[in-house]
Motif scaffolding. Structure first.
Motif, PDB file in Angstrom:
ATOM      1  N   GLN A 185       0.810  -1.212   0.000  1.00 48.91           N
ATOM      2  CA  GLN A 185       0.000   0.000   0.000  1.00 48.91           C
ATOM      3  C   GLN A 185       0.851   1.274   0.000  1.00 48.91           C
ATOM      4  OE1 GLN A 185      -2.443  -0.454   3.495  1.00 48.91           O
ATOM      5  NE2 GLN A 185      -3.609  -2.164   2.649  1.00 48.91           N
ATOM      6  N   ASP A 186       2.160   1.119  -0.086  1.00 52.52           N
ATOM      7  CA  ASP A 186       3.071   2.260  -0.050  1.00 52.52           C
ATOM      8  C   ASP A 186       4.017   2.147  -1.240  1.00 52.52           C
ATOM      9  OD1 ASP A 186       4.790   4.316   0.523  1.00 52.52           O
ATOM     10  OD2 ASP A 186       5.477   3.530   2.454  1.00 52.52           O
ATOM     11  N   ARG A 187       3.640   2.779  -2.329  1.00 51.63           N
ATOM     12  CA  ARG A 187       4.390   2.671  -3.582  1.00 51.63           C
ATOM     13  C   ARG A 187       5.829   3.112  -3.391  1.00 51.63           C
ATOM     14  NH1 ARG A 187       3.171   2.002  -8.884  1.00 51.63           N
ATOM     15  NH2 ARG A 187       4.417   3.094 -10.444  1.00 51.63           N
ATOM     16  N   HIS A 188       6.729   2.219  -3.765  1.00 58.46           N
ATOM     17  CA  HIS A 188       8.173   2.454  -3.643  1.00 58.46           C
ATOM     18  C   HIS A 188       8.595   2.745  -2.194  1.00 58.46           C
ATOM     19  CE1 HIS A 188       8.289   2.365  -7.968  1.00 58.46           C
ATOM     20  NE2 HIS A 188       7.615   3.495  -8.089  1.00 58.46           N
ATOM     21  N   CYS A 189       7.751   2.394  -1.242  1.00 59.63           N
ATOM     22  CA  CYS A 189       8.044   2.573   0.198  1.00 59.63           C
ATOM     23  C   CYS A 189       8.297   4.036   0.559  1.00 59.63           C
ATOM     24  CB  CYS A 189       9.243   1.728   0.619  1.00 59.63           C
ATOM     25  SG  CYS A 189       9.118  -0.007   0.163  1.00 59.63           S
ATOM     26  N   ARG A 190       7.684   4.944  -0.193  1.00 53.79           N
ATOM     27  CA  ARG A 190       7.988   6.364  -0.017  1.00 53.79           C
ATOM     28  C   ARG A 190       7.518   6.921   1.316  1.00 53.79           C
ATOM     29  NH1 ARG A 190       6.194   7.928  -6.148  1.00 53.79           N
ATOM     30  NH2 ARG A 190       8.186   7.470  -7.176  1.00 53.79           N
ATOM     31  N   LYS A 191       6.300   6.554   1.745  1.00 53.83           N
ATOM     32  CA  LYS A 191       5.790   7.088   3.012  1.00 53.83           C
ATOM     33  C   LYS A 191       6.661   6.655   4.175  1.00 53.83           C
ATOM     34  CE  LYS A 191       0.908   7.269   1.625  1.00 53.83           C
ATOM     35  NZ  LYS A 191      -0.455   6.719   1.907  1.00 53.83           N
ATOM     36  N   PHE A 192       7.057   5.397   4.142  1.00 51.52           N
ATOM     37  CA  PHE A 192       7.885   4.869   5.231  1.00 51.52           C
ATOM     38  C   PHE A 192       9.240   5.558   5.268  1.00 51.52           C
ATOM     39  CE2 PHE A 192      10.813   1.963   7.279  1.00 51.52           C
ATOM     40  CZ  PHE A 192      10.090   1.498   8.368  1.00 51.52           C
ATOM     41  N   THR A 193       9.911   5.633   4.124  1.00 50.46           N
ATOM     42  CA  THR A 193      11.258   6.218   4.095  1.00 50.46           C
ATOM     43  C   THR A 193      11.224   7.719   4.373  1.00 50.46           C
ATOM     44  OG1 THR A 193      11.088   6.376   1.663  1.00 50.46           O
ATOM     45  CG2 THR A 193      12.225   4.462   2.573  1.00 50.46           C
ATOM     46  N   ASN A 194      10.188   8.409   3.886  1.00 43.95           N
ATOM     47  CA  ASN A 194      10.078   9.842   4.164  1.00 43.95           C
ATOM     48  C   ASN A 194       9.861  10.102   5.647  1.00 43.95           C
ATOM     49  OD1 ASN A 194      10.457  10.640   1.524  1.00 43.95           O
ATOM     50  ND2 ASN A 194       8.282  10.761   1.036  1.00 43.95           N
ATOM     51  N   ALA A 195       9.012   9.280   6.271  1.00 41.95           N
ATOM     52  CA  ALA A 195       8.764   9.432   7.707  1.00 41.95           C
ATOM     53  C   ALA A 195      10.045   9.190   8.498  1.00 41.95           C
ATOM     54  CB  ALA A 195       7.658   8.479   8.160  1.00 41.95           C
ATOM     55  N   TYR A 196      10.834   8.223   8.060  1.00 45.69           N
ATOM     56  CA  TYR A 196      12.104   7.923   8.746  1.00 45.69           C
ATOM     57  C   TYR A 196      13.091   9.083   8.580  1.00 45.69           C
ATOM     58  CZ  TYR A 196      16.518   5.728   9.957  1.00 45.69           C
ATOM     59  OH  TYR A 196      17.734   5.454  10.531  1.00 45.69           O
ATOM     60  N   ARG A 197      13.198   9.591   7.367  1.00 46.89           N
ATOM     61  CA  ARG A 197      14.142  10.687   7.105  1.00 46.89           C
ATOM     62  C   ARG A 197      13.770  11.948   7.884  1.00 46.89           C
ATOM     63  NH1 ARG A 197      14.051   9.501   0.640  1.00 46.89           N
ATOM     64  NH2 ARG A 197      15.664   7.850   0.609  1.00 46.89           N
ATOM     65  N   LYS A 198      12.471  12.163   8.079  1.00 47.22           N
ATOM     66  CA  LYS A 198      12.016  13.338   8.819  1.00 47.22           C
ATOM     67  C   LYS A 198      12.052  13.133  10.329  1.00 47.22           C
ATOM     68  CE  LYS A 198       9.011  14.989   5.094  1.00 47.22           C
ATOM     69  NZ  LYS A 198       7.602  15.242   4.673  1.00 47.22           N
ATOM     70  N   GLY A 199      12.462  11.932  10.751  1.00 48.27           N
ATOM     71  CA  GLY A 199      12.583  11.655  12.172  1.00 48.27           C
ATOM     72  C   GLY A 199      11.266  11.382  12.870  1.00 48.27           C
ATOM     73  N   LYS A 200      10.229  11.044  12.081  1.00 48.37           N
ATOM     74  CA  LYS A 200       8.909  10.800  12.688  1.00 48.37           C
ATOM     75  C   LYS A 200       8.772   9.371  13.210  1.00 48.37           C
ATOM     76  CE  LYS A 200       6.354  14.326  10.132  1.00 48.37           C
ATOM     77  NZ  LYS A 200       5.150  14.616   9.300  1.00 48.37           N
ATOM     78  N   ILE A 201       9.601   8.462  12.700  1.00 48.89           N
ATOM     79  CA  ILE A 201       9.638   7.093  13.192  1.00 48.89           C
ATOM     80  C   ILE A 201      11.092   6.698  13.420  1.00 48.89           C
ATOM     81  CG2 ILE A 201       7.475   6.408  12.096  1.00 48.89           C
ATOM     82  CD1 ILE A 201       9.105   5.064   9.894  1.00 48.89           C
ATOM     83  N   GLY A 202      11.289   5.622  14.153  1.00 50.55           N
ATOM     84  CA  GLY A 202      12.639   5.207  14.482  1.00 50.55           C
ATOM     85  C   GLY A 202      13.140   5.926  15.721  1.00 50.55           C
ATOM     86  N   PRO A 203      14.372   5.662  16.128  1.00 53.15           N
ATOM     87  CA  PRO A 203      14.942   6.302  17.328  1.00 53.15           C
ATOM     88  C   PRO A 203      14.905   7.812  17.208  1.00 53.15           C
ATOM     89  CG  PRO A 203      16.360   4.539  16.518  1.00 53.15           C
ATOM     90  CD  PRO A 203      15.330   4.760  15.455  1.00 53.15           C
ATOM     91  N   LYS A 204      14.561   8.476  18.305  1.00 54.70           N
ATOM     92  CA  LYS A 204      14.565   9.939  18.297  1.00 54.70           C
ATOM     93  C   LYS A 204      15.986  10.456  18.146  1.00 54.70           C
ATOM     94  CE  LYS A 204      10.392  11.302  20.745  1.00 54.70           C
ATOM     95  NZ  LYS A 204       9.837  12.093  21.874  1.00 54.70           N
ATOM     96  N   LYS A 205      16.137  11.443  17.288  1.00 56.20           N
ATOM     97  CA  LYS A 205      17.465  12.019  17.088  1.00 56.20           C
ATOM     98  C   LYS A 205      17.742  13.049  18.175  1.00 56.20           C
ATOM     99  CE  LYS A 205      17.201  11.280  12.086  1.00 56.20           C
ATOM    100  NZ  LYS A 205      17.183  11.912  10.752  1.00 56.20           N
TER     101      LYS A 205
END
Length: 268
Positions: A247-267
């Motif tokens: 449901q996420d073409r080219h995994c863009r939503k996931f990778t964008n959220a990660y790059r923006k620091g919205k998911i994954g370890p807090k920077k």
């Protein structure tokens, strides 16, 4: 996935205190945080005594609408309260909720007839929450049929099959999945929603149960959720599930959220 932000609810202790103290900044900040985290709608629930519910709900609606541009999910167990505050909404959103209890459909459905408003519909009636799948299906049919009498199509309805705490009913998830799949087969355009945390009441490690419930429910067809979008782990689970379900073409939503620091370890 449609995300309905759940944090502005007077039954939550710090929100209750903010309501009592008329702390507009606290409520406004909650709206901003949820919108920034990915909420599509902001739920507003007074959670107060009936005597002040209307005034409290109007106050919450005004603050949220003056703070963010997300549509509201107007939340009250009393359909007459929703009927009273409905006119203060600045754009179409979601009504939370109708059911087969008393005259809820007869009050709410006429309000949204001929509009772009959507509605959450609970699979319960005056007998309470059904423990079996078939009764939930039967109630869904009635709710959809009544909506159709007012020109409200299934795509405007979010059916909530009312998941029961798994510590009370060990088959709770399996019943939710069976109900969801059957409803989606009957009405392909209808939405399925849930209050995610209900499944884990009374259990340890509730967040783990909630995350796994979200994944399994999405696989079964749930495409709407009343949840905390500021919960980074839950949002990561949601986005990862969308990736795995294609449901996420080219995994863009996931990778964008990660790059923006919205998911994954807090920077730091």
């Amino acid at each position: 996935m449609i995300i309905i932000g759940e944090k502005i609810n007077g039954t939550i202790p710090n929100v209750k205190r903010a309501i009592e103290e008329k702390n507009e900044k606290f409520i406004g900040d909650l709206a901003i945080k949820q919108a920034d985290a990915g909420a599509d709608y902001i739920d507003v629930c007074a959670g107060t005594t009936p005597e002040i519910e209307v005034d409290t709900l109007k106050w919450l609606m005004e603050i949220v609408q003056n703070t963010v541009h997300k549509p509201l999910c107007i939340d009250s167990p009393n359909p007459k309260t929703i009927e009273t505050v409905f006119k203060y909404a600045k754009q179409p959103g979601i009504i939370n909720s109708v059911s087969e209890e008393n005259d809820k459909c007869e009050v709410i459905y006429p309000l949204i007839k001929g509009t772009d408003w959507q509605v959450i519909a609970l699979t319960c009636d005056n007998r309470g929450i059904p423990s079996d799948v078939q009764t939930r299906i039967d109630i869904t049919k009635i709710l959809v049929e009544k909506a159709g009498n007012y020109g409200i199509t299934p795509d405007k309805i979010h059916i909530d099959p009312l998941v029961i705490a798994v510590c009370t009913d060990n088959q709770s998830l399996l019943k939710f999945i069976e109900t969801t799949k059957t409803i989606k087969e009957m009405y392909p355009t209808i939405h399925i929603t849930s209050g995610l945390s209900n499944i884990s009441f009374g259990m340890p490690l509730r967040r783990i149960i909630n995350q796994n419930f979200l994944t399994l429910a999405m696989y079964a067809g749930m495409d709407s959720a009343i949840m905390d979008p500021c919960n980074r782990e839950m949002m990561a689970t949601l986005l990862a599930t969308q990736v795995l379900l294609g449901q996420d073409r080219h995994c863009r939503k996931f990778t964008n959220a990660y790059r923006k620091g919205k998911i994954g370890p807090k920077k730091e």
